[in-house]
Design an enzyme around this catalytic site. Structure first.
Site, PDB file in Angstrom:
ATOM      1  N   LYS A   1      -8.636 -75.252  53.332  1.00 17.23           N
ATOM      2  CA  LYS A   1      -9.045 -75.752  51.516  1.00 17.23           C
ATOM      3  C   LYS A   1      -8.894 -74.365  51.161  1.00 17.23           C
ATOM      4  CE  LYS A   1     -10.938 -77.761  47.841  1.00 17.23           C
ATOM      5  NZ  LYS A   1     -11.614 -78.672  47.111  1.00 17.23           N
TER       6      LYS A   1
ATOM      7  N   ARG B   1      -9.902 -80.629  37.748  1.00 14.65           N
ATOM      8  CA  ARG B   1     -10.673 -80.033  37.216  1.00 14.65           C
ATOM      9  C   ARG B   1     -11.257 -80.611  35.517  1.00 14.65           C
ATOM     10  NH1 ARG B   1     -11.167 -73.415  39.645  1.00 14.65           N
ATOM     11  NH2 ARG B   1     -11.466 -74.268  41.822  1.00 14.65           N
TER      12      ARG B   1
ATOM     13  N   LYS C   1     -14.584 -69.830  43.664  1.00 14.30           N
ATOM     14  CA  LYS C   1     -14.842 -70.995  44.459  1.00 14.30           C
ATOM     15  C   LYS C   1     -14.753 -69.574  45.307  1.00 14.30           C
ATOM     16  CE  LYS C   1     -15.207 -75.461  42.668  1.00 14.30           C
ATOM     17  NZ  LYS C   1     -14.687 -76.958  42.776  1.00 14.30           N
TER      18      LYS C   1
ATOM     19  N   GLU D   1     -10.262 -72.841  61.130  1.00 11.39           N
ATOM     20  CA  GLU D   1     -11.127 -74.240  60.815  1.00 11.39           C
ATOM     21  C   GLU D   1     -11.056 -75.502  60.875  1.00 11.39           C
ATOM     22  OE1 GLU D   1     -13.130 -74.019  58.369  1.00 11.39           O
ATOM     23  OE2 GLU D   1     -13.422 -72.147  57.033  1.00 11.39           O
TER      24      GLU D   1
ATOM     25  N   LYS E   1      -4.520 -77.815  51.767  1.00 14.84           N
ATOM     26  CA  LYS E   1      -4.553 -78.071  50.515  1.00 14.84           C
ATOM     27  C   LYS E   1      -4.363 -76.538  49.879  1.00 14.84           C
ATOM     28  CE  LYS E   1      -7.431 -79.585  47.241  1.00 14.84           C
ATOM     29  NZ  LYS E   1      -8.884 -80.259  46.887  1.00 14.84           N
TER      30      LYS E   1
ATOM     31  N   SER F   1      -2.976 -81.041  41.987  1.00 14.91           N
ATOM     32  CA  SER F   1      -2.744 -81.113  40.250  1.00 14.91           C
ATOM     33  C   SER F   1      -2.348 -80.112  40.048  1.00 14.91           C
ATOM     34  CB  SER F   1      -4.649 -81.402  39.090  1.00 14.91           C
ATOM     35  OG  SER F   1      -5.407 -79.882  40.118  1.00 14.91           O
TER      36      SER F   1
ATOM     37  N   TYR G   1      -0.057 -87.566  43.454  1.00 16.63           N
ATOM     38  CA  TYR G   1      -0.010 -87.854  41.928  1.00 16.63           C
ATOM     39  C   TYR G   1       1.395 -88.741  41.932  1.00 16.63           C
ATOM     40  CZ  TYR G   1      -4.633 -85.219  41.845  1.00 16.63           C
ATOM     41  OH  TYR G   1      -5.272 -84.459  42.374  1.00 16.63           O
TER      42      TYR G   1
HETATM   43  C1  PBG Z   1     -13.912 -80.207  45.921  1.00 16.36           C
HETATM   44  C2  PBG Z   1     -11.599 -81.009  45.054  1.00 16.36           C
HETATM   45  C3  PBG Z   1     -11.020 -80.138  43.920  1.00 16.36           C
HETATM   46  C4  PBG Z   1      -9.580 -80.781  44.179  1.00 16.36           C
HETATM   47  C5  PBG Z   1      -9.953 -82.000  45.175  1.00 16.36           C
HETATM   48  N1  PBG Z   1     -11.477 -81.969  45.912  1.00 16.36           N
HETATM   49  C6  PBG Z   1     -10.820 -78.975  43.362  1.00 16.36           C
HETATM   50  C7  PBG Z   1     -11.545 -77.784  43.732  1.00 16.36           C
HETATM   51  O1  PBG Z   1     -11.759 -77.364  44.913  1.00 16.36           O
HETATM   52  O2  PBG Z   1     -12.399 -76.914  43.052  1.00 16.36           O
HETATM   53  C8  PBG Z   1      -8.483 -80.628  43.748  1.00 16.36           C
HETATM   54  C9  PBG Z   1      -7.278 -81.548  43.916  1.00 16.36           C
HETATM   55  C10 PBG Z   1      -5.738 -81.065  42.842  1.00 16.36           C
HETATM   56  O3  PBG Z   1      -6.008 -79.907  42.280  1.00 16.36           O
HETATM   57  O4  PBG Z   1      -5.605 -81.581  42.752  1.00 16.36           O
HETATM   58  N2  PBG Z   1     -13.986 -80.673  45.690  1.00 16.36           N
END
Ligand code: PBG
Length: 329
Positions: free
Chosen positions: A199, A209, A222, A238, A253, A279, A318
């Protein structure tokens, strides 16, 4: 080697029946995982401005979406909470409440459509005051081992509520092994783990968010736990670790900008790989379509097939209900 004109690659492309016959990749509704946002209340649907076409639903609405998923042939739903703001704390302890939004949504789905799989997110960002995925110290550092201990508890609470797949998205080191051991110990040997193995710290998470109500809260970024997008070898490390710790499946991701990672993971490990079309990827397609710059259905379907071609078993997207409807014809 045969060459032109004996060889004309267009021959198999000309008729639709022939294109279908030689297609190397297919997408079916069974390849789709539908992420849903849960909010408090009853009979509530809150459209998310930065995710056109996506809403937060109260638990009853989530149950209705589960029946919709079943009718569309979508096998699995992923749940994310918009925790009421007053329940967000420095330690995110609402994550451990066996009656929180996620646990109530799991039970409602199991009631409404027991044949649907439920995937739950393990991470603290929808529950913390500061919007980080774990506990932070005075300097803002996200504490690894202390966070992992809480994530184990969060996973157990979700499994007890009926979650089928635990999906840790926090990127702490060692949490997959810790969660696996706890699930075995506490009588959940058949609950799966889908590790958010690779990720990346991505600019594509913005609308998510907003959806879980953490965007205004997040202090800093992050990058101290999510991966640097410069790295690919590190993604393989990983994945290797998460598999060694007991992950059943792994995720990459975001999705489309990381197809190279998906392909390398698939070739190296030969395990089920999933992508999260996040997203921001969804929002870009919606924005392009709204601006008249592209055909939304065609853009969505092309991206989803690209994930399959790259080696994915399935995709969190989505677009899941739209794609399932288009596939049904
Ligand atoms: C956080 C999390 C995130 C997403 C899924 N779980 C965002 C982040 O790491 O800030 C993102 C999914 C998306 O953008 O559709 N645990």
């Amino acid at each position: 080697m045969t060459s032109f004109p004996a060889l004309r690659l267009r021959r198999t492309r000309i008729a639709p029946w022939s294109r279908r016959m030689v297609a190397e990749t297919v997408l079916t509704p069974a390849d789709l995982i539908w992420p849903l946002f849960v909010t408090d209340g009853h009979g509530v649907e809150e459209p998310i401005t930065t995710l056109p076409g996506v809403s937060r639903w109260s638990v009853d609405g989530i149950a209705a979406r589960a029946r919709e998923a079943r009718d569309l042939g979508i096998p699995c739903i992923a749940l994310f909470p918009n925790t009421p703001q007053h329940l967000r704390t420095p330690d995110g302890h609402e994550a451990l409440n066996s009656d929180n939004l996620i646990c109530r949504a799991i039970r409602a789905i199991k009631d409404a459509a027991p044949e649907i799989g439920v995937l739950t997110d393990v991470a603290l960002d929808p529950y913390t005051e500061h919007g980080h995925d774990g506990l932070i110290d005075a300097a803002g550092y996200v504490l690894n081992d202390d966070t992992s201990a809480i994530l184990v508890e969060q996973a157990l609470v979700q499994a007890a509520a009926g979650a089928d797949i635990i999906a840790p998205s926090d990127m702490m080191d060692g949490r997959v092994g810790a969660i696996r051991a706890a699930l075995e110990r506490e009588g959940h040997p058949n609950v799966q783990i889908m590790a958010y193995a690779a990720k990346y710290a991505s600019a594509f998470y913005g609308p998510f968010r907003d959806a879980v109500g953490s965007s205004g809260r997040l202090k800093g970024d992050k990058r101290g736990y999510q991966m640097d997008h410069a790295n690919a070898e590190e993604a393989l490390r990983e994945v290797a670790l998460d598999l060694a710790e007991g992950a059943d499946t792994v995720m990459v991701k975001p999705g489309l900008p990381y197809l190279d990672i998906i392909r390398r993971v698939k070739e190296r490990f030969e395990v089920p790989v999933f992508a999260y079309q996040v997203s921001g990827e969804y929002a870009m397609i919606e924005a392009a379509a709204a601006a008249g710059m592209g055909d939304r259905d065609a853009l969505a379907m092309e991206t989803l097939l690209a994930f399959r071609r790259a080696g994915c078993s399935g995709v969190l997207t989505y677009f899941a209900p739209l794609a399932a409807r288009l596939l049904a014809g």
